[in-house]
Structure formats: C-alpha cells, structure tokens
Write a protein that holds these residues in place. Structure first.
Motif, PDB file in Angstrom:
ATOM      1  N   MET A  87     -11.842 -11.805  -0.224  1.00  0.00           N
ATOM      2  CA  MET A  87     -10.876 -11.416  -1.250  1.00  0.00           C
ATOM      3  C   MET A  87     -10.177 -10.116  -0.860  1.00  0.00           C
ATOM      4  O   MET A  87      -8.946 -10.009  -0.945  1.00  0.00           O
ATOM      5  CB  MET A  87     -11.608 -11.238  -2.569  1.00  0.00           C
ATOM      6  CG  MET A  87     -10.726 -11.194  -3.782  1.00  0.00           C
ATOM      7  SD  MET A  87     -11.768 -10.798  -5.177  1.00  0.00           S
ATOM      8  CE  MET A  87     -10.959 -11.684  -6.466  1.00  0.00           C
ATOM      9  N   LEU A  88     -10.956  -9.118  -0.389  1.00  0.00           N
ATOM     10  CA  LEU A  88     -10.366  -7.846   0.026  1.00  0.00           C
ATOM     11  C   LEU A  88      -9.392  -8.064   1.173  1.00  0.00           C
ATOM     12  O   LEU A  88      -8.268  -7.558   1.158  1.00  0.00           O
ATOM     13  CB  LEU A  88     -11.469  -6.888   0.479  1.00  0.00           C
ATOM     14  CG  LEU A  88     -12.190  -6.112  -0.617  1.00  0.00           C
ATOM     15  CD1 LEU A  88     -13.291  -5.282  -0.004  1.00  0.00           C
ATOM     16  CD2 LEU A  88     -11.213  -5.215  -1.322  1.00  0.00           C
ATOM     17  N   TYR A  89      -9.831  -8.840   2.174  1.00  0.00           N
ATOM     18  CA  TYR A  89      -8.970  -9.065   3.339  1.00  0.00           C
ATOM     19  C   TYR A  89      -7.672  -9.739   2.912  1.00  0.00           C
ATOM     20  O   TYR A  89      -6.581  -9.341   3.328  1.00  0.00           O
ATOM     21  CB  TYR A  89      -9.704  -9.916   4.375  1.00  0.00           C
ATOM     22  CG  TYR A  89      -8.805 -10.427   5.448  1.00  0.00           C
ATOM     23  CD1 TYR A  89      -8.220  -9.539   6.334  1.00  0.00           C
ATOM     24  CD2 TYR A  89      -8.495 -11.777   5.554  1.00  0.00           C
ATOM     25  CE1 TYR A  89      -7.361  -9.990   7.303  1.00  0.00           C
ATOM     26  CE2 TYR A  89      -7.643 -12.226   6.525  1.00  0.00           C
ATOM     27  CZ  TYR A  89      -7.075 -11.339   7.390  1.00  0.00           C
ATOM     28  OH  TYR A  89      -6.219 -11.785   8.335  1.00  0.00           O
ATOM     29  N   LEU A  90      -7.797 -10.790   2.056  1.00  0.00           N
ATOM     30  CA  LEU A  90      -6.591 -11.519   1.648  1.00  0.00           C
ATOM     31  C   LEU A  90      -5.675 -10.632   0.821  1.00  0.00           C
ATOM     32  O   LEU A  90      -4.451 -10.649   1.011  1.00  0.00           O
ATOM     33  CB  LEU A  90      -6.983 -12.753   0.841  1.00  0.00           C
ATOM     34  CG  LEU A  90      -7.487 -13.918   1.661  1.00  0.00           C
ATOM     35  CD1 LEU A  90      -7.833 -15.073   0.756  1.00  0.00           C
ATOM     36  CD2 LEU A  90      -6.448 -14.339   2.658  1.00  0.00           C
ATOM     37  N   ALA A  91      -6.264  -9.844  -0.090  1.00  0.00           N
ATOM     38  CA  ALA A  91      -5.424  -8.990  -0.925  1.00  0.00           C
ATOM     39  C   ALA A  91      -4.657  -8.000  -0.057  1.00  0.00           C
ATOM     40  O   ALA A  91      -3.435  -7.840  -0.205  1.00  0.00           O
ATOM     41  CB  ALA A  91      -6.279  -8.259  -1.950  1.00  0.00           C
ATOM     42  N   VAL A  92      -5.357  -7.358   0.895  1.00  0.00           N
ATOM     43  CA  VAL A  92      -4.679  -6.370   1.741  1.00  0.00           C
ATOM     44  C   VAL A  92      -3.640  -7.048   2.614  1.00  0.00           C
ATOM     45  O   VAL A  92      -2.524  -6.562   2.771  1.00  0.00           O
ATOM     46  CB  VAL A  92      -5.709  -5.601   2.593  1.00  0.00           C
ATOM     47  CG1 VAL A  92      -5.001  -4.676   3.554  1.00  0.00           C
ATOM     48  CG2 VAL A  92      -6.621  -4.802   1.706  1.00  0.00           C
ATOM     49  N   SER A  93      -3.997  -8.220   3.190  1.00  0.00           N
ATOM     50  CA  SER A  93      -3.062  -8.826   4.130  1.00  0.00           C
ATOM     51  C   SER A  93      -1.870  -9.439   3.415  1.00  0.00           C
ATOM     52  O   SER A  93      -0.793  -9.529   3.999  1.00  0.00           O
ATOM     53  CB  SER A  93      -3.764  -9.869   4.997  1.00  0.00           C
ATOM     54  OG  SER A  93      -4.253 -10.899   4.203  1.00  0.00           O
ATOM     55  N   ASN A  94      -2.029  -9.846   2.130  1.00  0.00           N
ATOM     56  CA  ASN A  94      -0.851 -10.334   1.422  1.00  0.00           C
ATOM     57  C   ASN A  94       0.065  -9.194   1.003  1.00  0.00           C
ATOM     58  O   ASN A  94       1.267  -9.376   0.871  1.00  0.00           O
ATOM     59  CB  ASN A  94      -1.259 -11.118   0.176  1.00  0.00           C
ATOM     60  CG  ASN A  94      -1.903 -12.436   0.534  1.00  0.00           C
ATOM     61  OD1 ASN A  94      -1.847 -12.862   1.674  1.00  0.00           O
ATOM     62  ND2 ASN A  94      -2.514 -13.068  -0.430  1.00  0.00           N
ATOM     63  N   LEU A  95      -0.533  -8.005   0.785  1.00  0.00           N
ATOM     64  CA  LEU A  95       0.283  -6.871   0.338  1.00  0.00           C
ATOM     65  C   LEU A  95       0.853  -6.070   1.488  1.00  0.00           C
ATOM     66  O   LEU A  95       1.692  -5.202   1.270  1.00  0.00           O
ATOM     67  CB  LEU A  95      -0.551  -5.934  -0.540  1.00  0.00           C
ATOM     68  CG  LEU A  95      -0.980  -6.474  -1.895  1.00  0.00           C
ATOM     69  CD1 LEU A  95      -1.721  -5.417  -2.655  1.00  0.00           C
ATOM     70  CD2 LEU A  95       0.229  -6.935  -2.673  1.00  0.00           C
ATOM     71  N   ILE A  96       0.401  -6.346   2.731  1.00  0.00           N
ATOM     72  CA  ILE A  96       0.757  -5.450   3.826  1.00  0.00           C
ATOM     73  C   ILE A  96       2.228  -5.601   4.206  1.00  0.00           C
ATOM     74  O   ILE A  96       2.776  -4.761   4.905  1.00  0.00           O
ATOM     75  CB  ILE A  96      -0.171  -5.697   5.038  1.00  0.00           C
ATOM     76  CG1 ILE A  96      -0.297  -4.436   5.864  1.00  0.00           C
ATOM     77  CG2 ILE A  96       0.327  -6.839   5.887  1.00  0.00           C
ATOM     78  CD1 ILE A  96      -1.422  -4.475   6.829  1.00  0.00           C
ATOM     79  N   GLY A  97       2.880  -6.660   3.685  1.00  0.00           N
ATOM     80  CA  GLY A  97       4.315  -6.783   3.894  1.00  0.00           C
ATOM     81  C   GLY A  97       5.073  -5.599   3.320  1.00  0.00           C
ATOM     82  O   GLY A  97       6.152  -5.256   3.795  1.00  0.00           O
ATOM     83  N   LEU A  98       4.499  -4.945   2.287  1.00  0.00           N
ATOM     84  CA  LEU A  98       5.149  -3.779   1.694  1.00  0.00           C
ATOM     85  C   LEU A  98       5.173  -2.610   2.671  1.00  0.00           C
ATOM     86  O   LEU A  98       6.065  -1.777   2.617  1.00  0.00           O
ATOM     87  CB  LEU A  98       4.402  -3.351   0.429  1.00  0.00           C
ATOM     88  CG  LEU A  98       4.434  -4.342  -0.731  1.00  0.00           C
ATOM     89  CD1 LEU A  98       3.558  -3.852  -1.848  1.00  0.00           C
ATOM     90  CD2 LEU A  98       5.853  -4.528  -1.212  1.00  0.00           C
ATOM     91  N   ALA A  99       4.169  -2.565   3.574  1.00  0.00           N
ATOM     92  CA  ALA A  99       4.090  -1.454   4.521  1.00  0.00           C
ATOM     93  C   ALA A  99       4.897  -1.729   5.775  1.00  0.00           C
ATOM     94  O   ALA A  99       4.848  -0.957   6.727  1.00  0.00           O
ATOM     95  CB  ALA A  99       2.632  -1.184   4.893  1.00  0.00           C
ATOM     96  N   GLY A 100       5.639  -2.850   5.819  1.00  0.00           N
ATOM     97  CA  GLY A 100       6.500  -3.110   6.962  1.00  0.00           C
ATOM     98  C   GLY A 100       5.891  -4.004   8.012  1.00  0.00           C
ATOM     99  O   GLY A 100       6.553  -4.357   8.970  1.00  0.00           O
TER     100      GLY A 100
END
Lengths: 220, 74
Positions: A87-100
């Motif tokens: 869950m942590l990995y998916l949440a971070v990797s889905n949101l990482i588009g915000l960081a470019g």
C-alpha cells in the motif's frame, strides 16, 4: 506519444545487455526514500511520553491493522505487513507524478509483477491455511460444477488486478497530458487534484483491499 | 487501415457506457441512503468509493484495449 513508453535508462553489460527501464530506477528512488523514512521515523520510540511522530505513526499503523483485520479476520493477520508495504509503495508511486517523475505503475510490467506477487500470496495462503488436500477440495466448493470457474479465477484475478491499476494510472496520465497541452495555465490544477492525488490513492487502496479480500476468502 | 484502427479503438472505448450507468446507479442509491441515515455517511462513502473503483475497472479494460489497438495494430 513518447511520454507513454517507458524508456530504457541504461543497460547492464552482462548476458548480452540487460535493459534497466525508467520504472525500475524510479522504484529504486522510492525504495530508498521509504527505507530512509522507516529508519529515521522509528528512532527514539519510547513507551512513556511518546512524541508527536510516534503518535502519528501509531495511529496510522493502528488504522491499517484494524482495516485489514476487518477484511481478512484473525487468520489473515500474518499477511498484514506485506499488504501495508504494498500500500505504501503504491501510494507513493502513484503520487510521484507530482514530483516530476513518471509513475512506475504506468508501466505494465510493474503492475503485472505486483499482481503476480498477489496471486502467489493468495493461493499460498490458501494452501497454508487449509493444507494441500483441503485447498484442492475447496476448488469444488460450494458445488462441483463451479470447478472450471474456480480454476479460471486463478488467472482472472491477477489480470484484473494488473489491468485495473495500470489502466487507471495510464488513463489519468493521458488525460492530464492532454489537458496540459490544451490549457497549460491554472486549469490543470483542479484536474490534477482529482486525477493525480485522489485517483492514485483510491487505486492503491483498491489494490490492497482486493488482495486482502481474496486472502480472506482463501484462508477462511 | 489507420481509419479502421481508429474506429476499433472508438468501439472499445464504448465500454465506458456500462461503467457510467453503474456508477450513476450506485451514486444515486448512496445519496438515498445518506438522506435516510445521515449518521452512516462514513461507511456509505467508503463502500461507494470502492464500488465505483470496481465498476470503473470495466471502462478501464476498454481503454486498455483501445490503447493496445492503436499501438500494436500498425
């Protein structure tokens, strides 16, 4: 169109060259960040007078454990750490588009790997809870005529898990790129809130929720 | 050939109709339920979001098929 493909970043020069794609590198970055966070945040934990960070961590972990307990029951408790990690990995990797970065879940291979891990865990938990014979018998339950459907489900579950995650992330990525091409200023902000943040978190939640549901089904 | 591919991709994306109807029905029922029992709003919301995500998956399958059509049928 070239944003859709996952390029090979560099090649390891053994066995005729192993390509390392972009999603792998971004996954390494996420892994490093999560590992550093996991080490830093759990330092100085105490039983008496816990700090703010410890309280926040405890409530988050408590929420996750209650949630998975409610889905899987007591028998699935051994699988909770794995599910929280995914869950942590998916949440971070889905949101990482915000960081470019490009989200790694936009690559079909990543979601296929995650879905494979999930289905192995689901079937393995069934064998572990029921024994080899009991699990084989459970394919013919509740009535023997559903046997082909139950066998087919082994293949349908990972495909649907994989395609759901991949399609959602890729779809929101494509929509966001189109919006950015049409109106580059100010308009993408509310859409980004929905497509990048809300959709990504929901998909991370749905992925682990479904895995937990299937595990709960297999171990009961 | 490329027109045929475009038409095929368009037909594949028609799966969105089903997901749209499904999510619409789910949302209307959820609004009904919240109007009747406002105290159960949190539970209804989580269930609704989950159901919507599951219903959306059919539309996503159509989208993936359309993308595969465009990329691999050249």
């Amino acid at each position: 169109m070239e944003e859709l493909n996952c390029e090979t970043v560099f090649t390891i020069p053994v066995f005729g060259g192993i390509g390392v794609s972009e999603s792998t590198v971004v996954t390494w970055i996420i892994m490093a960040a999560l590992t550093v966070l996991a080490i830093v945040l759990v330092r100085n934990l105490k039983v008496e007078n816990p700090g703010k960070i410890q309280l926040a961590l405890e409530s988050a972990i408590g929420w996750a454990q209650d949630f998975f307990d409610g889905v899987m029951g007591v028998r699935g408790r051994a699988y909770i750490p794995y599910l929280i990690t995914v869950m942590l990995y998916l949440a971070v990797s889905n949101l990482i588009g915000l960081a470019g970065f490009k989200p790694p879940t936009k690559d079909l291979n990543v979601t296929a790997g995650l879905a494979l891990m999930s289905i192995i865990l689901i079937e393995g938990s069934g064998y572990r809870a029921k024994g080899f014979k009991g699990k084989l018998k459970s394919f013919a339950e509740p009535v023997p005529i559903v046997l082909p459907i139950n066998i087919l489900e082994i293949f349908i579950k990972p495909v649907s898990l994989c395609m759901r995650l991949f399609g959602n992330i890729l779809g929101s990525f494509v929509v966001m790129e189109l919006i950015k091409v049409i109106v580059p200023v100010l308009v993408p902000i509310p859409f980004s809130c929905y497509f990048d943040i809300f959709d990504g978190l929901i998909q991370a939640y749905v992925f682990v929720f479904l895995t937990a549901l299937f595990i709960g089904e297999a171990v009961e | 050939m490329s027109t045929l591919i475009a038409i095929g991709a368009g037909i594949a994306v028609l799966t969105g109709i089903g997901a749209g109807i499904g999510i619409g029905i789910a949302t209307s029922k959820a609004v009904d339920a919240i109007a009747r029992q406002p105290e159960a709003e949190g539970k209804i919301r989580t269930t609704l979001i989950l159901g919507c995500a599951l219903a959306e998956a059919t539309a996503i399958y159509g989208f993936v098929i359309a993308l595969l059509c465009i990329f691999f049928l050249k």
